[in-house]
Design an enzyme around this catalytic site. Structure first.
Site, PDB file in Angstrom:
ATOM      1  N   ASP A 279       4.173  -3.274  16.663  1.00 41.77           N
ATOM      2  CA  ASP A 279       4.239  -3.728  15.274  1.00 41.77           C
ATOM      3  C   ASP A 279       3.080  -4.652  14.919  1.00 41.77           C
ATOM      4  OD1 ASP A 279       5.039  -5.948  16.745  1.00 41.77           O
ATOM      5  OD2 ASP A 279       6.319  -6.682  15.134  1.00 41.77           O
TER       6      ASP A 279
ATOM      7  N   ASP B 237       4.757  -7.632  19.164  1.00 43.97           N
ATOM      8  CA  ASP B 237       5.887  -7.958  20.035  1.00 43.97           C
ATOM      9  C   ASP B 237       6.959  -6.865  20.098  1.00 43.97           C
ATOM     10  OD1 ASP B 237       6.779  -8.470  17.488  1.00 43.97           O
ATOM     11  OD2 ASP B 237       7.458 -10.524  17.885  1.00 43.97           O
TER      12      ASP B 237
ATOM     13  N   LYS C 291       8.962 -11.536  22.956  1.00 39.58           N
ATOM     14  CA  LYS C 291       9.041 -10.131  23.305  1.00 39.58           C
ATOM     15  C   LYS C 291       7.636  -9.564  23.307  1.00 39.58           C
ATOM     16  CE  LYS C 291      10.512  -9.378  18.581  1.00 39.58           C
ATOM     17  NZ  LYS C 291      11.701  -9.751  17.834  1.00 39.58           N
TER      18      LYS C 291
HETATM   19  C1  G1P Z   1      15.407  -9.054  12.994  1.00 35.82           C
HETATM   20  C2  G1P Z   1      15.986  -8.352  14.201  1.00 35.82           C
HETATM   21  C3  G1P Z   1      16.047  -9.313  15.369  1.00 35.82           C
HETATM   22  C4  G1P Z   1      14.665  -9.901  15.625  1.00 35.82           C
HETATM   23  C5  G1P Z   1      14.113 -10.518  14.350  1.00 35.82           C
HETATM   24  C6  G1P Z   1      12.692 -11.003  14.527  1.00 35.82           C
HETATM   25  O1  G1P Z   1      16.244 -10.120  12.626  1.00 35.82           O
HETATM   26  O2  G1P Z   1      17.268  -7.836  13.940  1.00 35.82           O
HETATM   27  O3  G1P Z   1      16.528  -8.626  16.491  1.00 35.82           O
HETATM   28  O4  G1P Z   1      14.724 -10.882  16.619  1.00 35.82           O
HETATM   29  O5  G1P Z   1      14.132  -9.552  13.300  1.00 35.82           O
HETATM   30  O6  G1P Z   1      11.823  -9.942  14.860  1.00 35.82           O
HETATM   31  P1  G1P Z   1      17.317 -10.003  11.445  1.00 35.82           P
HETATM   32  O7  G1P Z   1      16.564  -9.552  10.219  1.00 35.82           O
HETATM   33  O8  G1P Z   1      18.301  -8.966  11.871  1.00 35.82           O
HETATM   34  O9  G1P Z   1      17.921 -11.362  11.333  1.00 35.82           O
HETATM   35 ZN    ZN Z   2       6.791  -8.641  15.513  1.00 31.88          ZN
END
Ligand code: G1P
Ligand code: ZN
Length: 547
Positions: A281, A285, A380
């Site tokens: 992305d 990460d 990550k």
């Molecule tokens: C989303 C993903 C989560 C990740 C975060 C940041 O968060 O679901 O796993 O850690 O983006 O990349 P959410 O929008 O669900 O709160």
């Molecule tokens: Zn990212």
């Protein structure tokens, strides 16, 4: 020395909307462009941490629009606030995992990472500022709350009147009495990868004709993928596609999923597909893993990586434990049980893994949202996941499809999908969740659309390291046989509310491992509607995104 005249103390007034989320402060570029907006937030960070005089700060970003301007501001403010040294990636580039590694390698005080992850970039798109602490991981909640509190009352910031730093030329220059070191953003990270994985075996794989496509989506991983895959591992030129980072990511969402990386997916499903397909992305990460004719869900990928990690030199000693976020499927739980190591279930967001990794309780962690990583950094790491897959493919001499089939035959298959309802009215979405929470005590022992409910709760996490409790992390309904529905609201959206519905169905029988995912999940999709009345409450007849 910075003479006192070079430092300006500028009076400012607070903004009310600078609460950093799980991934820092994310807003549209025009919001960041408001007078003193960036300066207020950066000063709020510096005012909320102590003891950095003379210390090192790492700065870099994913190359998106407004990256370069913000880097100059951050450097001038770091100098005025008394940092001793800034390390910045050449061209302002640092992937999130590479920044995490640099913070750790140089024992820096912290780092400022400029990114809005997988969200689009451009003059009217998203930008973000995230602060990472000395272990290389995102600021813990206590700190983000302190930064927010400070931003509400801030009345001045300090900035050095220095000329713009040439961040395109490597080397060290002085910014007042602070040193600015412009470094190769890739080399240290590539060395770290080389220390973890069997580069000789992967090189032999490529030399033997193994074909791969890596889609960098015109985001930060392009230069990393070219160096590692093409230069160090000998993959043919062009293996890394869309490899030049662009401020607007070529006008696309740099989100490696089946919607935004559709052309890669279609290539992998077509006759004559390469052996392996992957993408990352905006900030590097997240990861997408594809084989010929197969998409490996991130939840499955975590389980398969954990089951095979010992094949890579960096993990030959085995795993200390596996951690997954609560909405991530239970596939990794089966692997942990077989390996005889603990499985930790944490709230959504990478920061909860940090304590487990620091304490040596877990080695590998992952989220259903395409984030996988290990204790090598505190973020990550998309390319890390790709390289571990390559190491496993090389060591086993099998394709992605065969590895997946054998895995499911051994552990059973967790059919899994996430249905997102985006840009809902916030009050409507909150009312839906509140109503759902109220029904929870009455659910166990009942049947929803023929599925027997075993347990239902609102997930609360008890951190085994610091004892802290994070409550209200998502509603889970557990059914007999290991199937499950989870409901939660996104914490990262920038417009309205996003309802996420996570659906999972456990299938032990190998004869039923070839089903279409949405078909396999249809009883759960139906049960989710009965439980939450999504259509009646939101007017939506279908999710906006299915992953
Ligand atoms: C989303 C993903 C989560 C990740 C975060 C940041 O968060 O679901 O796993 O850690 O983006 O990349 P959410 O929008 O669900 O709160
Ligand atoms: Zn990212």
């Amino acid at each position: 020395m910075i003479s006192p005249q070079m430092i300006s103390i500028v009076e400012t007034t607070p903004y009310a909307d600078q609460r950093p989320g799980t991934s820092g402060l994310r807003k549209k570029v025009p919001v960041f462009r408001q007078r003193n907006y960036v300066e207020n937030f950066i000063q709020s960070i510096f005012d909320s941490v102590a003891g950095f005089r003379g210390e090192t700060l790492v700065i870099g970003g994913d190359g998106r629009y407004f990256n370069r301007e913000t880097i100059q501001t951050a450097i001038a403010m770091a100098a005025a606030n008394g940092f001793g040294r800034v390390i910045v990636g050449q061209g302002g580039i640092l992937s999130t995992p590479a920044a995490s590694h640099l913070i750790r390698k140089h024992r820096a005080f912290g780092g400022i990472i400029l990114s809005a992850s997988h969200n689009p970039g451009g003059p009217h798109e998203d930008f973000g500022i995230k602060y990472n602490v000395g272990n290389g991981g995102p600021a813990p909640e206590k700190l983000t709350e302190a930064i927010f509190a400070r931003s509400r009352v801030i009345d001045r910031y300090a900035i050095a009147g220095i000329p713009a730093i040439d961040i395109d030329a490597r080397g060290t220059v002085a910014a007042g009495d602070m040193a600015v070191e412009v470094v190769d953003p890739v080399a240290d990270y590539a060395d770290l990868m080389e220390s973890l994985f069997d580069f000789e075996a992967i090189s032999r794989l490529f030399a033997g004709g193994f074909s791969m496509v890596f889609d960098a989506m015109h985001a930060v991983t392009g230069p990393y993928a070219v160096e590692i895959l093409e230069r160090r591992l000998g993959a043919p030129a062009g293996t890394a596609r869309n490899a030049v980072p662009l401020p607007d990511f070529g006008g696309r969402h740099p989100d490696p999923n089946l919607v935004h990386a559709r052309d890669l997916y279609e290539l992998m499903m077509s006759p004559g597909a390469p052996d392996f397909g992957a993408a990352s992305d905006g900030d590097g990460d997240r990861n997408l893993i594809l084989g010929r004719d197969i998409f490996v869900t991130p939840s499955d990928s975590l389980a398969m990586l954990a089951a095979n990690a010992h094949l890579a030199p960096g993990y030959a000693q085995g795993l200390k434990g596996i951690a997954r976020s609560m909405p991530t499927s239970g596939a990794a739980d089966k692997v942990a049980a077989k390996l005889g190591v603990p499985l930790y279930e944490t709230p959504t967001g990478w920061k909860f893994f940090g304590n487990l990794l620091d304490a040596g309780l877990a080695t590998i962690c992952g989220e259903e949202s395409a984030g996988t990583g290990s204790d090598h950094v505190r973020e990550k790491d998309g390319l890390w996941a790709v390289l571990l897959w390559l190491n496993i493919l090389a060591a086993r001499g099998q394709g992605v499809q065969e590895i997946a089939r054998r895995h499911w035959a051994e552990y059973g298959r967790n059919y899994y999908s996430r249905h997102d309802y985006e840009e809902l009215d916030t009050a409507t979405a909150e009312a839906l969740m509140a109503a759902l929470r109220e029904t929870l005590p009455g659910l166990p022992g009942t049947a929803i659309g023929g599925l027997a409910v075993e347990a239902a709760d609102d997930f609360a996490y008890h951190d085994p390291v610091d004892g802290s409790v994070s409550a209200g992390q998502g509603v889970r309904i557990l059914f007999a046989g290991g199937s499950r529905i989870v409901f939660r609201l996104s914490g990262t959206g920038t417009t309205g509310a996003t309802l996420r519905v996570y659906l999972e169905c456990y299938e032990p029988d190998p004869a039923r491992h070839g089903l279409d995912t949405q078909a396999a999940l249809s009883p759960l999709i139906d049960a989710a509607e009965r439980l939450a009345s999504i259509e009646r409450r939101t007017g939506r007849t279908a999710p906006s995104v299915v992953t």
